[in-house]
Motif scaffolding. Sequence first.
Motif, short mmCIF file in Angstrom:
data_model
loop_
_atom_site.label_atom_id
_atom_site.label_comp_id
_atom_site.label_asym_id
_atom_site.label_seq_id
_atom_site.Cartn_x
_atom_site.Cartn_y
_atom_site.Cartn_z
N ALA A 202 0.82 -1.21 0.00
CA ALA A 202 0.00 0.00 0.00
C ALA A 202 0.86 1.26 0.00
O ALA A 202 1.97 1.27 0.52
N VAL A 203 0.33 2.31 -0.62
CA VAL A 203 0.96 3.62 -0.50
C VAL A 203 0.81 4.05 0.96
O VAL A 203 -0.26 3.95 1.55
N GLU A 204 1.89 4.53 1.55
CA GLU A 204 1.92 4.89 2.96
C GLU A 204 1.54 3.69 3.84
O GLU A 204 0.61 3.75 4.64
N VAL A 205 2.26 2.60 3.65
CA VAL A 205 2.02 1.39 4.43
C VAL A 205 2.27 1.65 5.91
O VAL A 205 3.07 2.54 6.27
N GLU A 206 1.56 0.93 6.78
CA GLU A 206 1.76 1.08 8.22
C GLU A 206 3.23 0.84 8.56
O GLU A 206 3.79 -0.20 8.25
N ARG A 207 3.84 1.80 9.23
CA ARG A 207 5.29 1.73 9.45
C ARG A 207 5.68 0.62 10.41
O ARG A 207 6.77 0.08 10.35
N ASP A 208 4.80 0.29 11.36
CA ASP A 208 5.14 -0.74 12.34
C ASP A 208 4.87 -2.15 11.85
O ASP A 208 5.34 -3.12 12.45
N LEU A 209 4.10 -2.26 10.77
CA LEU A 209 3.69 -3.59 10.32
C LEU A 209 4.88 -4.44 9.88
O LEU A 209 5.01 -5.61 10.27
N ALA A 210 5.75 -3.86 9.07
CA ALA A 210 6.90 -4.62 8.57
C ALA A 210 7.81 -5.04 9.73
O ALA A 210 8.33 -6.16 9.75
N SER A 211 7.98 -4.16 10.71
CA SER A 211 8.82 -4.50 11.86
C SER A 211 8.23 -5.65 12.67
O SER A 211 8.96 -6.54 13.12
N THR A 212 6.91 -5.62 12.83
CA THR A 212 6.25 -6.71 13.55
C THR A 212 6.41 -8.03 12.81
O THR A 212 6.76 -9.06 13.41
N MET A 213 6.18 -8.00 11.51
CA MET A 213 6.32 -9.22 10.71
C MET A 213 7.77 -9.71 10.70
O MET A 213 8.02 -10.92 10.74
N ALA A 214 8.71 -8.79 10.65
CA ALA A 214 10.13 -9.17 10.67
C ALA A 214 10.50 -9.81 12.00
O ALA A 214 11.25 -10.78 12.05
N SER A 215 9.96 -9.26 13.09
CA SER A 215 10.21 -9.85 14.41
C SER A 215 9.66 -11.27 14.47
O SER A 215 10.28 -12.17 15.05
N ASP A 216 8.49 -11.47 13.86
CA ASP A 216 7.90 -12.82 13.80
C ASP A 216 8.84 -13.78 13.07
O ASP A 216 9.09 -14.90 13.53
N LEU A 217 9.34 -13.34 11.93
CA LEU A 217 10.21 -14.21 11.13
C LEU A 217 11.50 -14.53 11.86
O LEU A 217 11.97 -15.68 11.86
N ARG A 218 12.07 -13.52 12.50
CA ARG A 218 13.31 -13.76 13.25
C ARG A 218 13.07 -14.69 14.43
O ARG A 218 13.92 -15.54 14.75
N ALA A 219 11.91 -14.55 15.07
CA ALA A 219 11.58 -15.45 16.18
C ALA A 219 11.45 -16.87 15.69
O ALA A 219 11.90 -17.82 16.35
N LEU A 220 10.86 -17.05 14.51
CA LEU A 220 10.71 -18.38 13.95
C LEU A 220 12.07 -18.97 13.60
O LEU A 220 12.35 -20.15 13.87
N VAL A 221 12.95 -18.15 13.00
CA VAL A 221 14.31 -18.61 12.69
C VAL A 221 15.02 -19.03 13.97
O VAL A 221 15.71 -20.05 14.03
N ASP A 222 14.85 -18.24 15.04
CA ASP A 222 15.50 -18.52 16.32
C ASP A 222 14.99 -19.82 16.92
O ASP A 222 15.79 -20.65 17.39
#
Length: 354
Positions: free
Chosen positions: A169-189
């Motif tokens: 989306a144009v002007e995507v929620e700024r915290d959304l990507a960080s939350t999703m990235a934290s999820d992915l890193r937690a899964l990798v961990d």
Amino acid sequence: MLALRCRFVLLSLAAVLLTACDPFASPEGLFEEYVTRTARVLDGEVVLTPVPTLDPLPRRRERMREIPALDVSMLDFLGLYGCELQHVIGERNSIMGRVMHPATVFDYEVRFLRTARECAETIDSERLAARIREIIEAKRAQIPDAAWNAVWGTGEIEDFLSRSGGSLAVEVERDLASTMASDLRALVDVVGRVQGGDLGVDVKLLDGVYQRWQARPLAGQALRAAMLATIRLDDASRLIEARLGERPMCARPDLQPRAAENMRGMFMSVYVGRVQPYLADLQRVRRELMPPLQALASIGGGRSETVVSYARRMFGDEDEASLWRSFDLAVARHTRAWQDLLEQCGMRPGQETG
């Protein structure tokens, strides 16, 4: 209540109409308008190249790894009386256990190893304890496949990488990507710790990750946006390069005709003001999501070559056919084209005129 409902409907309709009137409200509209305005200020012809369909995530049967059923005789099973392991084995052999979600299977495998190790240390029968130790070794060898399935064998990863969720989306929620990235890193961990022998990990803590994957196809939207941006930036680059090759926008850098001023105005208001912020958001989402997705495609050395190949193309930037490599090349080409055009008119940032 009726008046309130009517007011809500009217406000919603007004929002839809405003969006429809704003050509920059959607990624598709943003880039099409940019190409159109570039053509207008350069006296070029608008040509919008069809945007290809993204490569699909391989089918589930190509992604899943088979985990052989545990071979435990009835005699051995009954001999486990008093061990928690007996209940764990019974859980997997139940009707519901045969249709477990891949993440639940991963959790089961971790709990099996944990309870089997405890049982082997406390059971009286040396013969049965030796048999349990054999099973533990076999189960340890299956952990990479169970971990792989918990990511790539799920329906939620299909949702997260969906090609039907539109572009970022144009002007995507700024915290959304960080939350999703934290999820992915937690899964990798979690996967890394379990494969390293840490059986104290609570795999069920990842349930929230799957829920967010199902609800927000952010990775798929970023991939679609990268494809869209690549095609449209190349469309605009061709217009600029054609003008550079045909006739100069400015015969002399110190003489800037009205057409050059219009060109610079469009460059500042649309490219710098609209397109670049969107590209910056896309790059931020890319930096957040693509590295951990690549890491997840390396579970156990990569358990499915079709998924590993897909990951190289979709998440990485080194493969010849990489989506992001093409995106980087398109951005670099477009930057050079604008630099050359602005320099011709003495308008390049930092360039002296006069």
